[in-house]
Scaffold this active site. Structure first.
Site, short mmCIF file in Angstrom:
data_model
loop_
_atom_site.label_atom_id
_atom_site.label_comp_id
_atom_site.label_asym_id
_atom_site.label_seq_id
_atom_site.Cartn_x
_atom_site.Cartn_y
_atom_site.Cartn_z
N CYS A 47 0.93 -1.09 -0.21
CA CYS A 47 -0.11 -0.17 0.28
C CYS A 47 1.22 1.05 0.13
CB CYS A 47 -0.77 0.37 1.05
SG CYS A 47 -2.13 1.42 1.48
N CYS A 50 -0.40 4.10 2.47
CA CYS A 50 0.28 3.57 3.78
C CYS A 50 1.55 4.12 4.18
CB CYS A 50 0.12 2.27 4.35
SG CYS A 50 -1.80 0.97 4.26
#
Length: 301
Positions: A47, A50
């Protein structure tokens, strides 16, 4: 799937940022949240957002100095908690306080919004006097005397004997030619902090201000030096007046001129005055740094 490190980089203090799993979630999140706010950051190594959020949220957590813990949970390894909470996209940050979930946000928020989120959960952080001193000094350096005074006053409300704030208020008073007021602020500095750099700088500025009142009009001194270039006393007085007028570079150059022409004049008065200016301006002031280089060149040539 892109191969990346399994753990995102961690910059917050170790006690304030941890990795959690299903096995230790209750102890490290639920139980810990009875003592302080715990943010659970649900992330995955694939991700990108993230990884953008990680350094931002860790910076904000670190700034709260132990008031907040960041618990990071890799949903690829530990999907159960995210599923129970109904989290369908990441990054997702869930806040726990007093043993229960109190708030959450999704996506890689900017630092300001992360701060707002934490403030919403537990209130704003207590003001840091040292950070406020830096803010106030920057305002004073920029010429915003009123705003600087207000910030220094806030520090005094937090810490009535804060040496840096008292010295700052003395500098504010000097900007307004309130010499007696400046002396009063410096007199309030605790004895054990009397030699703190900010206090010493304010004392030097006070001495220079008092001396500037006795050297005469700036225009008169400029004319006097122009008519008598070898009159070191006139040039010395001109340097004092120039500094009082905020013309630091010109003041330094006049004193350096004396040192270059006659190094030991009047018991080394020009060098001593230059050092006093350095103390008043501070070691990081650009004029201090440049003039110090030139002084060294003259003295050690």
């Amino acid at each position: 799937m892109q191969s990346v490190d399994q753990n995102p980089p961690s910059s917050a203090a170790e006690a304030d940022v941890i990795e959690v799993s299903l096995q230790n979630f209750r102890a490290e999140v639920i139980d810990e949240s009875t003592r302080r706010l715990v943010l659970v950051d649900f992330w995955a190594p694939w991700c990108g957002p993230c990884r953008q959020l990680t350094p931002v949220i860790e910076k904000v957590v670190a700034a709260r100095r132990g008031e907040v813990r960041l618990a990071k949970m890799n949903i690829d390894v530990n999907p159960e908690i995210a599923q129970q909470l109904g989290i369908q996209s990441i990054p997702a940050v869930v806040a726990f306080h007093q043993g229960k979930m109190v708030d959450a946000f999704m996506g890689a928020l900017p630092e300001r919004e992360v701060k707002v989120f934490i403030d919403r959960c537990i209130g704003p952080a207590a003001e840091d006097p040292e950070a406020l001193v830096v803010e106030a000094q920057a305002l004073l350096d920029a010429g915003d005397v009123d705003s600087a005074e207000a910030v220094f006053a806030r520090i005094i409300n937090l810490a009535p004997e804060h040496a840096g704030a008292l010295a700052g208020l003395a500098r504010v008073a000097l900007e307004r030619d309130a010499i007696d007021e400046a002396k009063a602020f410096l007199g309030a500095v605790p004895a054990k902090q009397a030699n703190a750099p900010a206090v010493a700088a304010a004392r030097a500025a006070l001495a220079l201000k008092e001396q500037a009142g006795s050297v005469g009009d700036l225009a008169f001194l400029l004319a006097r030096v122009e008519n008598a270039p070898t009159d070191h006393q006139a040039r010395y007085d001109l340097a004092v007046a120039l500094n009082a007028a905020g013309r630091r570079e010109a003041a330094a150059q006049e004193l350096l001129n004396i040192i270059k022409r006659e190094r030991g004049w009047n018991d080394d008065a020009a060098r001593k005055m230059l050092l006093q200016l350095f103390e008043s301006w501070g070691p990081l002031d650009p004029v201090t740094r440049e003039a110090r280089k030139q002084l060294s060149a003259f003295l050690f040539a």
